[in-house]
Structure formats: C-alpha cells, structure tokens
Motif scaffolding. Structure first.
Motif, PDB file in Angstrom:
ATOM      1  N   LEU A 120      -2.081 -52.645 -10.879  1.00  0.00           N
ATOM      2  CA  LEU A 120      -1.991 -51.906  -9.626  1.00  0.00           C
ATOM      3  C   LEU A 120      -0.578 -51.869  -9.054  1.00  0.00           C
ATOM      4  CD1 LEU A 120      -3.973 -50.574  -7.673  1.00  0.00           C
ATOM      5  CD2 LEU A 120      -4.022 -52.740  -6.438  1.00  0.00           C
ATOM      6  N   HIS A 121       0.081 -53.030  -9.065  1.00  0.00           N
ATOM      7  CA  HIS A 121       1.401 -53.068  -8.444  1.00  0.00           C
ATOM      8  C   HIS A 121       2.451 -52.346  -9.289  1.00  0.00           C
ATOM      9  CE1 HIS A 121       0.167 -56.804  -5.949  1.00  0.00           C
ATOM     10  NE2 HIS A 121      -0.046 -55.686  -5.291  1.00  0.00           N
ATOM     11  N   ASN A 122       2.229 -52.308 -10.576  1.00  0.00           N
ATOM     12  CA  ASN A 122       3.249 -51.727 -11.455  1.00  0.00           C
ATOM     13  C   ASN A 122       3.086 -50.226 -11.624  1.00  0.00           C
ATOM     14  OD1 ASN A 122       5.035 -53.968 -12.565  1.00  0.00           O
ATOM     15  ND2 ASN A 122       3.004 -54.867 -12.580  1.00  0.00           N
ATOM     16  N   PHE A 129     -10.818 -48.758  23.890  1.00  0.00           N
ATOM     17  CA  PHE A 129     -11.225 -50.130  23.582  1.00  0.00           C
ATOM     18  C   PHE A 129     -11.515 -50.264  22.093  1.00  0.00           C
ATOM     19  CE2 PHE A 129     -13.108 -49.711  28.032  1.00  0.00           C
ATOM     20  CZ  PHE A 129     -11.933 -50.126  28.639  1.00  0.00           C
ATOM     21  N   GLN A 130     -10.869 -51.229  21.485  1.00  0.00           N
ATOM     22  CA  GLN A 130     -11.000 -51.349  20.025  1.00  0.00           C
ATOM     23  C   GLN A 130     -12.437 -51.650  19.583  1.00  0.00           C
ATOM     24  OE1 GLN A 130      -9.167 -54.617  17.806  1.00  0.00           O
ATOM     25  NE2 GLN A 130      -7.948 -53.092  16.762  1.00  0.00           N
ATOM     26  N   ALA A 131     -13.143 -52.433  20.384  1.00  0.00           N
ATOM     27  CA  ALA A 131     -14.527 -52.758  20.001  1.00  0.00           C
ATOM     28  C   ALA A 131     -15.339 -51.476  19.828  1.00  0.00           C
ATOM     29  CB  ALA A 131     -15.169 -53.655  21.056  1.00  0.00           C
ATOM     30  N   GLY A 149       2.223 -59.680   8.657  1.00  0.00           N
ATOM     31  CA  GLY A 149       1.044 -59.394   7.836  1.00  0.00           C
ATOM     32  C   GLY A 149       0.599 -57.975   8.097  1.00  0.00           C
ATOM     33  N   SER A 150      -0.442 -57.831   8.921  1.00  0.00           N
ATOM     34  CA  SER A 150      -0.894 -56.489   9.291  1.00  0.00           C
ATOM     35  C   SER A 150       0.244 -55.719   9.964  1.00  0.00           C
ATOM     36  CB  SER A 150      -2.079 -56.581  10.245  1.00  0.00           C
ATOM     37  OG  SER A 150      -3.132 -57.278   9.632  1.00  0.00           O
ATOM     38  N   ASP A 151       1.011 -56.433  10.756  1.00  0.00           N
ATOM     39  CA  ASP A 151       2.169 -55.805  11.414  1.00  0.00           C
ATOM     40  C   ASP A 151       3.373 -55.928  10.477  1.00  0.00           C
ATOM     41  OD1 ASP A 151       4.014 -54.765  13.144  1.00  0.00           O
ATOM     42  OD2 ASP A 151       4.051 -56.523  14.468  1.00  0.00           O
TER      43      ASP A 151
HETATM   44  C1  LIG Z   1      -5.344 -62.680  -2.423  1.00  0.00           C
HETATM   45  C2  LIG Z   1      -4.245 -62.005  -1.690  1.00  0.00           C
HETATM   46  C3  LIG Z   1      -3.234 -61.399  -2.381  1.00  0.00           C
HETATM   47  C4  LIG Z   1      -2.176 -60.805  -1.708  1.00  0.00           C
HETATM   48  N1  LIG Z   1      -1.164 -60.242  -2.450  1.00  0.00           N
HETATM   49  C5  LIG Z   1      -0.096 -59.759  -1.792  1.00  0.00           C
HETATM   50  C6  LIG Z   1       1.027 -59.280  -2.516  1.00  0.00           C
HETATM   51  O1  LIG Z   1       1.018 -59.292  -3.741  1.00  0.00           O
HETATM   52  N2  LIG Z   1       2.108 -58.811  -1.853  1.00  0.00           N
HETATM   53  C7  LIG Z   1       2.128 -58.778  -0.482  1.00  0.00           C
HETATM   54  O2  LIG Z   1       3.114 -58.328   0.065  1.00  0.00           O
HETATM   55  N3  LIG Z   1       1.083 -59.220   0.254  1.00  0.00           N
HETATM   56  C8  LIG Z   1      -0.018 -59.713  -0.364  1.00  0.00           C
HETATM   57  N4  LIG Z   1      -1.088 -60.177   0.363  1.00  0.00           N
HETATM   58  C9  LIG Z   1      -0.979 -60.199   1.801  1.00  0.00           C
HETATM   59  C10 LIG Z   1      -1.852 -59.182   2.520  1.00  0.00           C
HETATM   60  O3  LIG Z   1      -1.308 -57.909   2.403  1.00  0.00           O
HETATM   61  C11 LIG Z   1      -1.994 -59.656   3.968  1.00  0.00           C
HETATM   62  O4  LIG Z   1      -2.826 -60.787   3.932  1.00  0.00           O
HETATM   63  C12 LIG Z   1      -2.562 -58.619   4.869  1.00  0.00           C
HETATM   64  O5  LIG Z   1      -1.642 -57.607   5.112  1.00  0.00           O
HETATM   65  C13 LIG Z   1      -3.011 -59.231   6.211  1.00  0.00           C
HETATM   66  O6  LIG Z   1      -1.983 -59.947   6.814  1.00  0.00           O
HETATM   67  P1  LIG Z   1      -2.189 -61.464   7.288  1.00  0.00           P
HETATM   68  O7  LIG Z   1      -2.820 -62.200   6.195  1.00  0.00           O
HETATM   69  O8  LIG Z   1      -0.914 -61.943   7.819  1.00  0.00           O
HETATM   70  O9  LIG Z   1      -3.249 -61.381   8.467  1.00  0.00           O
HETATM   71  P2  LIG Z   1      -2.988 -60.978   9.988  1.00  0.00           P
HETATM   72  O10 LIG Z   1      -2.267 -59.687  10.038  1.00  0.00           O
HETATM   73  O11 LIG Z   1      -2.391 -62.124  10.719  1.00  0.00           O
HETATM   74  O12 LIG Z   1      -4.466 -60.752  10.461  1.00  0.00           O
HETATM   75  C14 LIG Z   1      -5.345 -61.802  10.893  1.00  0.00           C
HETATM   76  C15 LIG Z   1      -6.638 -61.175  11.396  1.00  0.00           C
HETATM   77  O13 LIG Z   1      -6.346 -60.314  12.500  1.00  0.00           O
HETATM   78  C16 LIG Z   1      -6.791 -59.004  12.259  1.00  0.00           C
HETATM   79  N5  LIG Z   1      -5.862 -58.044  12.864  1.00  0.00           N
HETATM   80  C17 LIG Z   1      -4.525 -57.974  12.717  1.00  0.00           C
HETATM   81  N6  LIG Z   1      -4.023 -56.929  13.399  1.00  0.00           N
HETATM   82  C18 LIG Z   1      -5.068 -56.309  13.989  1.00  0.00           C
HETATM   83  C19 LIG Z   1      -5.212 -55.182  14.837  1.00  0.00           C
HETATM   84  N7  LIG Z   1      -4.175 -54.413  15.180  1.00  0.00           N
HETATM   85  N8  LIG Z   1      -6.463 -54.846  15.248  1.00  0.00           N
HETATM   86  C20 LIG Z   1      -7.532 -55.589  14.889  1.00  0.00           C
HETATM   87  N9  LIG Z   1      -7.460 -56.675  14.101  1.00  0.00           N
HETATM   88  C21 LIG Z   1      -6.244 -57.031  13.663  1.00  0.00           C
HETATM   89  C22 LIG Z   1      -6.821 -58.883  10.746  1.00  0.00           C
HETATM   90  O14 LIG Z   1      -7.724 -57.880  10.314  1.00  0.00           O
HETATM   91  C23 LIG Z   1      -7.302 -60.267  10.350  1.00  0.00           C
HETATM   92  O15 LIG Z   1      -8.685 -60.349  10.479  1.00  0.00           O
HETATM   93  C24 LIG Z   1      -2.159 -60.774  -0.298  1.00  0.00           C
HETATM   94  C25 LIG Z   1      -3.210 -61.357   0.417  1.00  0.00           C
HETATM   95  C26 LIG Z   1      -4.237 -61.967  -0.263  1.00  0.00           C
HETATM   96  C27 LIG Z   1      -5.353 -62.590   0.534  1.00  0.00           C
END
Ligand SMILES: Cc1cc2nc3c(=O)[nH]c(=O)nc-3n(C[C@H](O)[C@H](O)[C@H](O)COP(=O)(O)OP(=O)(O)OC[C@H]3O[C@@H](n4cnc5c(N)ncnc54)[C@H](O)[C@@H]3O)c2cc1C
Lengths: 386, 399
Positions: free
Chosen positions: B91-93, A276-278, B134-136
């Motif tokens: 950081l990115h570079n 459980f993730q929690a 995003g996360s995925d």
């Molecule tokens: C200011 C800023 C700059 C950025 N710059 C870049 C960039 O230069 N290049 C780039 O490629 N990306 C960039 N990002 C994107 C960033 O990498 C993504 O926002 C991040 O990977 C999260 O994806 P998402 O925003 O789609 O959130 P989601 O993945 O949709 O997540 C939404 C919520 O669900 C939670 N969640 C998701 N999956 C799980 C899981 N398996 N278990 C528990 N919780 C989960 C997350 O923690 C979050 O709270 C930037 C983001 C920000 C805010």
C-alpha cells in the motif's frame, strides 16, 4: 458491471419523479387521504395513462414490459412521496400472482384491466396466526363439482377493502403449515359469502379483514394447479420484498434529507444544531445506512430473476434484513435528531418513520429473514479445508 | 443496470485466480492462512513475481510499467489476491509514494524511483505521524532547514509501519515554520541509511513488532529528493488520501476471514455438535455476511462512478467505504476469535514468528487473538472513523 439506467429507464424515472413532485406534495397527500377510498382515483387514472399500472406486465397483456429495475425506480419514487394508492396490492401482489401463476386465458382476461386502471386487486393471504410463515394457510378450499368452495378468514389484507378481485390462498389438502396443498383462487370482491371489514393502518394506508363463508369458485378461477401454489406464493412474496426494499430506500433518503436540512436550520445555544459533532456523526451513520440499503435494494432487484431458487431466496432474505435494520435506524434517528417536532402528526418525518416501521412487518421481519438466511447457510460459502 | 461482471471482467478474475494458485510459493500461502508473520523476503519475492507478470503496480500508467487498469479491473485484481490469499502490492509503495512521484516528481525522480518501487528494490515507509500530530497531521513539527543542496532534518516520526524493513521513508516535514500550518510543509524522500536516522521498535498488543519510532537527528537530505515544490507537500499528500481509500478497503480480506471462520466452525464442537450448526452463531455470521454484501455493492457503485472520471481524485464517498469496511474487518476477526474460543488463549509468538513449527493446540488458533488485537488499528490508522465521519458530515452532508 453497470449501474447506469438505460435511456428508457431514465425517462421513466424523470416522468415519475415529475409526477410525484407536481401531484404528491405532503399537503396534497393529506387531501387524498381524506377521500372515501383513502387515496385518489383521479391520480390512479393518470398512472394508467402513463403505463405505470402495467409496468411489470408483458406488452401482450397491455403492459409496459418493465423488469425489476423499472419497478425499483417506481417504488423508490413512491417511497419518497409516501404514496397511499393501492399500487403494491394491485400491481405487485395481485398482478404478481396472476402474472406468475395464471394461465394464458387468465392473464389475458385480468392483466390488461389492471393496466388500464379498471381493476383493483389485493392478495388475501395472511391469517390471524400465520405471522410470517407463507405456508401457514388454514382457509380451506373444498372441491364442489368442477369448482371449489372457500371457507376461512384472512386478516390485514392490504387494500382488501376496495379490491375488485381478491387473490385468495386456501388449503386444498395437507396439514396447516404444509407447503404442499395450497391453492390460489380469484375471488370477486362482491361474491356471495365474502364479507369485508375495512380499516386504516398505522401508515394511513387501508386494509381489510375478510371472512369467506361458502364462497363458490368456478374452475376457471383457480390460478395454476390447485395444491401447488406455494412456489408461486414464494415468488410473489420475493418480488413484493424487492419492491418494498426500493420503497423503503426512497423513504430513508427522504428522512435523511429532511433531517440534514433541519440540522442546518434549527438553532440552539446560538448556533445551528448541525454544528454539534455528536449530531453530525449520527447523520453520517444515517447516510451510510441509506447508501448500504440502496445497494441492497439493487441487489434485490437483480436477484428477483435469479434461476437458482435457493440463491434467490437467500438473497431476498438478506435484503429484507438489511432494509429492516437500516430503515429502523434511520427512522429512529430522524425522530431523535428533530426533538419534539419530530413527534408531531403535523410534521412530515414521522410519517416516513411510521411507513418504514410497517414495511418491516410486511412479508417477514428482520428476525424472520435473518433466521431463514442463517438456516440456509448464509451468503458466503465456507473456505475449502486447508 | 447489471450488477454482474462482464465476460472480460470474469476472464480477468479467473486469470488472477489461476495465477495465484500456480505462482505463489506455498510457504507464503501457508503463513498467510495461519496468520504467521511474513519476513521481508516474502514480501519482496512475491512483489517480484507479480512484477514479472506485469502486475507489480497495475494501476500505474503503462509508461511506468503499470497496466493502466480501470478501477473495476483493479478492484477485481485486489479482491482475487485477497481471496487466494496472497499479498497485495504494498500500500505505501505502489499505492502511495508511487502515484505521488508519477503525478508530481521530476523525470529524473521517476526514472530512479518508480522501477525500484515496483519491484521493491526500494521499500518505502510512510513518515507522516508524529507524537504530537495524529489526526491533526498538519500540526507536524519535524523541521527541514535548507543548507546548500541539502535539507537538514530534525524531529521524530512515530507509528511508522515496517520502518525496520524499509530502505526509504516518504515524509512530511516543516520547511516554513512561519506559514499557516498546511502551507509550510514539504514532501521529502529520505534514505533511511543516512547518518542520524534511528529506528526503534514499538511493540503492540500480543508482542507484535510492526510499527516503529523513527528519530531524525541532523539528517541531511539532498534537495533533489524533494517531491514537487517547497511548502506544497500537504497538497501532494492529500491528493493520494481520498484516492487511496478505495484501495485500503481490502474487503476481500474480511470476506476471507468469514469464509475461514465458517470452515473452522465445522471442526469446533459445542455440546457435542459442530459450532457451525449453532443457530446463534449462524445468525451472527449471516448478519455480517449481509453487511459485507451491501458494502461490496456500494464499493462497486463508487468504483463504477469513478470510472466515468478516470484519473486520481478526491472522493469523499471513499470515506463511507473506509468507515464501513474497517468495522467489518474488525468484526470478521472478532468472529474468528470467538470460533477459536479457549484455544486462542495460549500466547505463542514463537510459532507466529516461525521460530518453531509446533503450536500449542491447532495451528489456526494461534493467530486468532493477535490478529484480533492488531485489527483494532483498522478504525484508527489512515484517518480514524471519527475523522471519516467528520469528512462525510462536511463534504457530503454540508454540515
Ligand atoms: C497499526 C498502525 C499503523 C500505523 N502506521 C502508520 C504509518 O506507517 N505511518 C504514519 O505516518 N502513521 C501511521 N499510523 C498512525 C495513524 O495514522 C494515526 O494513529 C492516526 O492518524 C490517528 O492519530 P493518533 O493515533 O495520534 O490519534 P489522535 O489523533 O490523538 O486521536 C485520538 C482519538 O481522538 C479522535 N479524534 C481526533 N480528532 C478528532 C476530531 N476532530 N473529531 C472527533 N474525534 C477526533 C480519534 O478518532 C481517536 O479516537 C499507524 C497507526 C497504527 C495504529
């Protein structure tokens, strides 16, 4: 910067860990707790043979010549094993008072006996209303010819019931909470006028309330200059805190390990509850708290020998705050994640939770040290004006 | 065991400190202190000053103009820049695309890109995230189809930091839609001047333009700008993630915010006494300072461990740092905001963009709220806190 243990320290750690593994299992501990003193005299002799009872003392006093890191290693292992012995009371507190405040003659007379396991000590300092104020001493010391006479009451003196020698703080002059005017006296546990009432504490250790009525002290049994003991007491308290931090980290690591193991084995809804993730995230926060606390225990060990008294006391307060908070978090979560089994006396984890709760109350709790640190200006200096 | 720096480490610290004092243009320092926005030229100017000193990418091997510094040296360098305050090599570079090219690029790619990345002749942005990924991240959809010596790229990248300032983008694209999702991804370097690239600003809370959407419409990318092999881009991207996290911690910045809050609090009056004397405020700060001290030592413990196994590697412990440090970053800016109090209420983007010299109220208060808003991203970007917890649970605790 170097986080490695020296070869000697590594060997020390191995031998202590081995001893704890062989002799301090949870079931063995129950047997020790049932002995008359509430701990094992036989094991105490082994500590002496291994040099552990003289760990922080200089070799000229029969000691091992270890520093704060050696004590950290030992106390962490003791924390993992939930050791019941009067090590903290005898070596860290009473031994610390003698080591820090004693004359050459006093050190020569007393420290080797502690190191050999022939003398148990306790630090009779806290009183009914003193709480965490180290300067709040109402027990009095009255001059009597070349010697002194002590009157007063000390409370929750850790392992005060079995101590051969008590190191008693008493007021020589000044008002009830003055830093100035406190003395430290070596008092025989069986001296006329000393009465002790021993009892167990929540964590299965022992303590005593001690009444002193007209107890006569020879001039040679005063540690340091009478009336000027506060600075010594402070230093003893600081090394006590450093050792408690290490002990707490040992306990936290154990609570974390036990809990993670349980998450992997306990099944509900047809799956291990660790799926459980929690609960996973809670366990991660326990790990982070434990690692952060470990860093602070190292910081405490490092700052014990800091020359600047203000920096030293700020750092030690910071460590006590961190350990207090993180041990409370880890302890509470370890019970929660176990469910009902965690509440039982049979099960190990509750005993760690209890000990870490008691540690928070020793030598100043979280609020006390946070207030002290804040008052002293914190750890970080303000930016220069720009 | 000795937690103090060695004399050599202290000498490096002092050298970096002195260098920042003398070499950093005052105009940049002032903007950093006031939280005003930096222009592209500011970043480039400073990066070139660093590079001229040999510090443009000190963690790179000497062969490519780095110093080959150890993790501890790098830590000291980074901390000192942040405390100055000065900008860090981007950081990115130098932090992300550079090390990937060093590890997996061809000789020709190295010669072309590395010196230009080091002095920001080429500014890269990171094109990983997409609207649906995003996360995925591995579910990304932007496609790259081979056509002769080119790929034809179609899709949409988003949240792309500084795409509007960048010349290039390093991007993950799908080259094999039939393979398991991690297996069909390649790593491309895309010239943002190529026809078909459209960049649109995304304005974040407080009216800030830092991130962008990048639309890719039949963008032709020469195959020679692919890093490594086809369909192995995921490995390359992952390689630098665990590794870069110790660098993203940037604790010095949080520390600098606390130092600044303490200094400013001496000027803010509460019922006739300075806020800095207020017991509640002092305790709150002290609690943060304790956490900072603990993470500082934890970082050094992890850095010291890494020194024993030099080279890039994934270390799940770096997730502990990311998790904890990002929270502290947020708390530090929260405290700065609280110090400013009602003085933070006027919205003054013109002052932050340097379109005017005049601020409403004290200049230092103008950025307090926007900085706090922006810093919410610390626990989201670069692997959210929840994702870090997942990583630790799996890789350290074995859950
Ligand atoms: C200011 C800023 C700059 C950025 N710059 C870049 C960039 O230069 N290049 C780039 O490629 N990306 C960039 N990002 C994107 C960033 O990498 C993504 O926002 C991040 O990977 C999260 O994806 P998402 O925003 O789609 O959130 P989601 O993945 O949709 O997540 C939404 C919520 O669900 C939670 N969640 C998701 N999956 C799980 C899981 N398996 N278990 C528990 N919780 C989960 C997350 O923690 C979050 O709270 C930037 C983001 C920000 C805010």
């Amino acid at each position: 910067m170097d986080f490695d243990l020296s070869e000697e320290q590594r060997l020390l750690k191995e031998s202590i860990d081995r001893l704890m593994r062989d002799r301090y299992g949870f079931e063995q501990r129950k047997v020790y707790a049932r002995q008359p003193d509430g701990w094992s005299r036989e094991l105490w002799r082994q500590y002496a043979d291994l040099g552990l009872l003289g760990l922080p003392f200089d070799p000229q006093y029969g000691g091992f010549g270890g520093g704060p890191v050696e004590t950290m290693i030992l106390m962490e292992a003791f924390g993992k094993a939930l050791v019941l012995d009067p090590y903290f009371a005898t070596v860290i507190l009473a031994g610390g008072c003698i080591r820090i405040a004693g004359s050459e003659a006093q050190k020569t007379a007393l420290l080797p006996k502690i190191a050999e396991g022939k003398l148990l000590g306790a630090f009779a300092h806290s009183e009914r209303d003193s709480r965490y104020d180290l300067a709040d001493v109402q027990t009095t010391a009255r001059k009597d010819g070349a010697g002194w006479v002590l009157d007063g009451e000390k409370t929750v003196v850790i392992h005060g019931d079995c101590a051969d020698k008590l190191i008693v703080s008493a007021r020589v002059s000044g008002g009830p909470r003055d830093e100035d005017g406190i003395g430290l006296f070596v008092v025989d546990g069986k001296a006329a006028g000393v009465s002790r009432k021993g009892y167990p504490t929540q964590d299965s250790l022992r303590a005593a309330d001690i009444a002193l009525k007209g107890v006569k002290i020879a001039a040679g049994d005063v540690l340091g200059e009478p009336g000027k003991a506060y600075a010594h007491i402070e230093r003893v308290a600081q090394s006590a805190i450093a050792s408690l931090c290490a002990e707490a980290v040992g306990g936290m690591q154990e609570m974390l390990d036990i809990t993670v193991e349980y998450l992997k084995t306990r099944q509900q809804f047809g799956v291990p509850i660790g799926s459980f993730q929690a609960l996973q995230h809670r366990a991660v926060d326990m790990l982070v708290a434990t690692e952060q606390a470990r860093s602070m225990a190292m910081f405490a060990a490092m700052m014990i020998d800091e020359k600047d008294p203000v920096e030293r006391s700020k750092a030690i307060s910071a460590c006590k705050v961190h350990i207090g908070k993180s041990a409370r978090y880890v302890g509470q979560q370890s019970i929660q994640l176990h469910g009902a089994i965690g509440m039982t006396q049979e099960y190990k984890v509750g005993h760690y939770f209890i000990r870490s709760t008691m540690i928070e109350m020793l030598f100043g709790d979280t609020d006390h040290h946070l207030a002290a640190l804040a008052k002293a200006g914190g750890l970080i200096a303000p930016a220069s004006a720009a | 065991m000795d937690l103090r720096f060695t004399p050599e480490e202290i000498a490096l610290r002092d050298e970096v400190r002195a260098f920042c004092k003398t070499a950093q243009p005052e105009s940049i320092r002032r903007k950093l202190i006031l939280g005003q926005h930096l222009a592209r030229e500011d970043y480039v100017t400073w990066q070139r000053i660093l590079d001229a000193k040999g510090w443009g990418a000190p963690h790179w091997p000497r062969e490519w103009g780095g110093k080959g510094w150890s993790a501890v040296q790098l830590y000291i360098f980074n901390e000192e820049l942040q405390r100055a305050p000065a900008l860090l090599p981007d950081l990115h570079n130098t932090g992300q695309v550079g090390p990937v090219i060093i590890a997996f690029g061809t000789e020709k790619q190295k010669r072309r890109f590395l010196p230009r990345i080091r002095n920001l002749d080429y500014w890269f942005c990171q094109g990983f995230s997409e609207p649906g990924a995003g996360s995925d991240l591995a579910s990304l959809k932007t496609s790259a189809v081979r056509d002769g010596d080119d790929y034809v790229v179609n899709g949409e990248k988003t949240w792309t930091t500084y795409a509007h300032m960048a010349d290039w983008m390093f991007a993950l694209v799908r080259t094999d839609p039939t393979a398991k999702k991690q297996k069909g991804i390649s790593y491309l370097l895309i010239d943002l001047k190529t026809p078909g690239v459209t960049i649109r600003p995304i304005i974040t809370m407080g009216g800030v333009h830092r991130i962008n959407e990048v639309f890719l419409d039949n963008v032709r990318v020469p195959v020679e700008n692919r890093i490594g092999e086809d369909n192995r881009g995921w490995e390359y991207a992952k390689y630098l993630m665990g590794n870069s996290r110790t660098n993203v911690v940037r604790l010095g910045l949080a520390r600098a915010h606390v130092e600044r809050a303490k200094q400013l609090a001496t000027h803010v009056m509460v019922n006739g006494t300075p806020l800095s004397e207020n017991e509640r405020f002092r305790e709150k700060l002290a609690a943060v300072e304790i956490e900072l001290k603990a993470i500082e030592i934890t970082i050094m413990r992890i850095v010291a461990e890494r020194m024993k196994n030099p080279g890039y590697q994934q270390d799940p412990k770096s997730s502990i740092l990311k998790l904890k440090a990002s929270e502290l970053h947020q708390i530090a800016t929260e405290i700065l905001l609280e110090v400013a109090g009602p003085l933070a209420m006027p919205a003054q983007p013109e002052f932050l963009e340097l379109e005017t010299d005049l601020s409403i109220g004290p200049g230092w208060a103008a950025s307090a709220a926007p900085t706090y808003f922006m810093n919410r991203s610390w626990t989201i970007a670069g692997g959210s806190s929840e994702i870090q917890r997942n990583i630790i649970a799996k890789r350290i605790l074995g859950l």
